[in-house]
Scaffold this motif. Sequence first.
Motif, short mmCIF file in Angstrom:
data_model
loop_
_atom_site.label_atom_id
_atom_site.label_comp_id
_atom_site.label_asym_id
_atom_site.label_seq_id
_atom_site.Cartn_x
_atom_site.Cartn_y
_atom_site.Cartn_z
N UNK A 49 41.50 -15.12 -2.33
CA UNK A 49 42.24 -15.71 -1.21
C UNK A 49 41.33 -16.58 -0.34
N UNK A 50 40.04 -16.29 -0.35
CA UNK A 50 39.07 -17.08 0.41
C UNK A 50 38.61 -18.33 -0.34
N UNK A 51 39.12 -18.51 -1.56
CA UNK A 51 38.77 -19.70 -2.34
C UNK A 51 37.39 -19.64 -2.98
N UNK A 52 36.89 -18.43 -3.25
CA UNK A 52 35.55 -18.29 -3.82
C UNK A 52 35.47 -18.70 -5.28
N UNK A 53 36.60 -18.63 -5.99
CA UNK A 53 36.60 -18.87 -7.42
C UNK A 53 37.30 -20.19 -7.74
N UNK A 54 36.62 -21.13 -8.37
CA UNK A 54 37.24 -22.43 -8.67
C UNK A 54 38.26 -22.34 -9.79
N UNK A 55 39.15 -23.30 -9.80
CA UNK A 55 40.13 -23.40 -10.89
C UNK A 55 39.40 -23.76 -12.18
N UNK A 56 40.01 -23.43 -13.30
CA UNK A 56 39.39 -23.70 -14.60
C UNK A 56 40.47 -24.07 -15.61
N UNK A 57 40.01 -24.66 -16.69
CA UNK A 57 40.91 -25.04 -17.79
C UNK A 57 40.89 -24.04 -18.92
N UNK A 58 39.80 -23.31 -19.03
CA UNK A 58 39.68 -22.33 -20.11
C UNK A 58 38.91 -21.12 -19.61
N UNK A 59 39.29 -19.96 -20.13
CA UNK A 59 38.68 -18.68 -19.74
C UNK A 59 38.03 -18.02 -20.94
N UNK A 75 42.31 -15.44 -12.57
CA UNK A 75 42.83 -16.56 -13.36
C UNK A 75 44.00 -16.13 -14.25
N UNK A 76 45.08 -15.59 -13.69
CA UNK A 76 46.18 -15.11 -14.54
C UNK A 76 46.82 -16.22 -15.37
N UNK A 77 46.74 -17.44 -14.87
CA UNK A 77 47.36 -18.57 -15.57
C UNK A 77 46.62 -18.95 -16.85
N UNK A 80 46.79 -16.92 -21.54
CA UNK A 80 47.50 -17.22 -22.78
C UNK A 80 46.56 -17.54 -23.92
N UNK A 81 47.10 -17.52 -25.14
CA UNK A 81 46.29 -17.72 -26.34
C UNK A 81 45.63 -19.09 -26.38
N UNK A 82 46.24 -20.09 -25.76
CA UNK A 82 45.70 -21.44 -25.81
C UNK A 82 44.52 -21.64 -24.87
N UNK A 83 44.42 -20.82 -23.84
CA UNK A 83 43.41 -21.06 -22.81
C UNK A 83 42.42 -19.91 -22.62
N UNK A 84 42.59 -18.83 -23.35
CA UNK A 84 41.71 -17.67 -23.19
C UNK A 84 41.03 -17.31 -24.51
N UNK A 85 39.74 -17.08 -24.45
CA UNK A 85 38.97 -16.65 -25.63
C UNK A 85 38.29 -15.32 -25.31
#
Length: 219
Positions: A49-59, A75-77, A80-85
């Motif tokens: 909530x404090x914005x400590x973690x940046x957005x990402x395209x892949x996890x 990073x709940x978004x 998915x199989x396409x973005x998480x390894x």
Amino acid sequence: MGREMAEEIRICLVRHGKTEGNVRRGYIGCRTDEDLCERGRKELETYKSEGRYPAAERLYRSPMKRCLQTAEIIWPELLGAETCRVVEDFRECDFGAFDGKSYAELSGVPDFQHWVDSDGMGAFPGGEDPKDFRRRTSDAFLAVTEELFADGIRNAAFAVHGGTIMSVMAEFGDPEKSYYDWHVWNGDGFLVTVSEQDWRRTHRFRRIERLLPVEDTEG
């Protein structure tokens, strides 16, 4: 076009949130697959909530539950199989006979004292040699970095373990520091930026930022 876009990438390395074993300062390795505790979940929610973690395209994450649950919060978004390894070699060290036990529980145990006397460099009884652990995690990170450049990913997130982060930073951090000098508390980590050209030449991070202010971490 993808490779041109990924000439420079940002990698966010986060140590998973607290588990009960972390709270009591136990040696929680790959044999103990704990859930996050309530305190750990709340801390991660606050940091997010404090914005400590940046957005990402892949996890990329360790296979262990505490890292999955950390990713679910931050990073709940990306789950998915396409973005998480899931990277098996990002799992924590095998602490062998010490796994799950705290310093207080191990105090006076001859094998533990022998390990302490080795400055934490000796193999864990019935477990993994720290040198092998650092090599497997560093090799896995190298492979993942190649994938990021090849796929044109500019922002990547890693939900992993403290030991995994220390291994990666000790191997690729600049300035060079020892393994234990890169220690981070739960929920903390590093944001590193690398250009493909510089990475090919040096295999060193040139820009490193801490995710949490020092005053927000445990001393």
